[in-house]
Scaffold this motif. Structure first.
Motif: not given
Length: 382
Positions: A97-126
């Motif tokens: 269960v603890a390992q699963s909680d850790g993996a979830r935290s990493r996945a949440v961080a990856a989603i946040a990072q992906s959203r930042s990359q999308i915002a950055e790429a969107d600005a660059a495209l504009t």
């Protein structure tokens, strides 16, 4: 003339002697009789059998391979639905269960990072698209070079590709989070299943679980529960009486200690054993019955009961012509055919043949014949 009285006396002697002889003759035989009367008869079918659980629930572990750490119930305990019966060792599951909680935290961080990359790429495209438009305008007026236009076009395409890649990364991160959440739910379910719980109210009838043993769904169940504590008598009935049974009929039973119990037919098996010629019925025992699973019981099922005309069963004659009885009419034996019905111990129902109040020979036999003169004795009185 003086001898006349003597002659008269002599003439009367034979008459007196004859009368005395008649009075001294043998009396007709005394015969015990009963009066046919209406009474309540109860027809019964004898049964014997063994007490069994009405429904027995087998409780097995839902997680294999874990050590049994704690047992909280014993045989005979009454339990409720959801009550914890035993606990399994949960250290391994807690780690998962603890390992699963850790993996979830990493996945949440990856989603946040992906959203930042999308915002950055969107600005660059504009920005790239804006530069491309300026280059296209300059090229139209002749102020800009073709090389500059090609560079702006390539930059816009690169920015668009980066934005698409960032969006794909977000979708991948979200899918990973969904998978991790599913795994986490599974791990938490397994963690909860380390507590073995009662699936229904009842009484613990067997406990196979042992401290320190490994839980396994392939082995004997950890516990057996008599659902709601309900018991049946699995009784056997001879086939010649099987057709008289019906669901809902009452049963009068006797426990091994001699105490009385009651029950109701709950189930009638659709077949008779071809070897024993016995049919199986299930009699639901009353809730207050102080019986234990495995007890032997005997008794009788009440198949019919009514108020009717009855005589002693010993009064019935069985011949090739059917059933008949001997009644006493005017101190003489009269044989009459009858139609019988219910049998209740020493009494039998008479459906046709006589009326209430008839004097019936209590024990009919071949020593009495039609027309014999008898002295009826009813209730000990002639």
């Amino acid at each position: 003339m003086k001898y006349l009285p003597f002659v008269l006396v002599l003439a009367t002697l034979p008459v007196a002697a004859q009368e005395a002889k008649v009075e001294a003759g043998p009396k007709p035989p005394a015969v015990s009789a009963v009066l046919a009367a209406r009474q309540t008869l109860t027809e019964r079918v004898s049964v014997t059998g063994t007490v069994v659980p009405r429904e027995e629930i087998l409780v097995a572990p839902e997680v294999d391979g874990l050590r049994i750490a704690e047992i909280l119930v014993e045989e005979g305990d009454r339990v409720t639905k959801g009550q914890v019966l035993a606990r399994l060792s949960r250290e391994t599951l807690a780690t998962q269960v603890a390992q699963s909680d850790g993996a979830r935290s990493r996945a949440v961080a990856a989603i946040a990072q992906s959203r930042s990359q999308i915002a950055e790429a969107d600005a660059a495209l504009t920005e790239a698209n804006a530069a491309l438009k300026r280059a296209q305008a300059l090229r139209t007026t002749g102020a800009g070079s073709q090389e500059q236009l090609d560079q702006r076009t390539a930059a816009a395409r690169t920015a668009s590709a980066r934005l698409a890649s960032a969006r794909d990364g977000l979708r991948a991160s979200e899918a990973s989070l969904t998978e991790i959440d599913a795994q986490g739910r599974e791990q938490r379910i397994r963690f909860g299943q380390a507590e073995v719980k009662a699936p229904a109210d009842g009484i613990i009838s067997r406990r196979n679980a042992k401290l320190g043993g490994l839980a396994s769904s392939a082995a004997d169940p950890m516990f057996s529960i008599i659902e709601n504590g309900a018991l049946d008598l699995a009784a056997e009935v001879p086939e010649q009486r099987y057709a008289r049974l019906a669901i809902g009929q009452k049963a009068e039973l006797t426990l091994p200690d001699g105490s009385a119990a009651t029950g109701t037919i709950r189930l009638i098996a659709p077949r008779v054993d071809p070897v024993t010629r016995l049919g199986l019925v299930r009699i639901a025992l009353a809730s207050e019955t102080k019986a234990a699973s495995g007890n032997f019981m005997r008794g009788a099922i009440i198949t019919n009961q009514r108020e009717t005309l009855a005589i002693p069963a010993s009064a019935v004659l069985f011949t090739n012509g059917g059933k008949s009885i001997q009644i006493i009419e005017n101190d003489r034996i009269v044989t009459k055919p009858i139609v019988t019905g219910l049998v209740d111990g020493a009494s039998i129902e008479v459906q046709e043949g006589i009326a209430a109040g008839a004097a019936v020979v209590a024990r009919s036999g071949s020593f009495l014949r039609q027309g014999d003169v008898v002295r009826p004795v009813i209730g000990g009185k002639e």
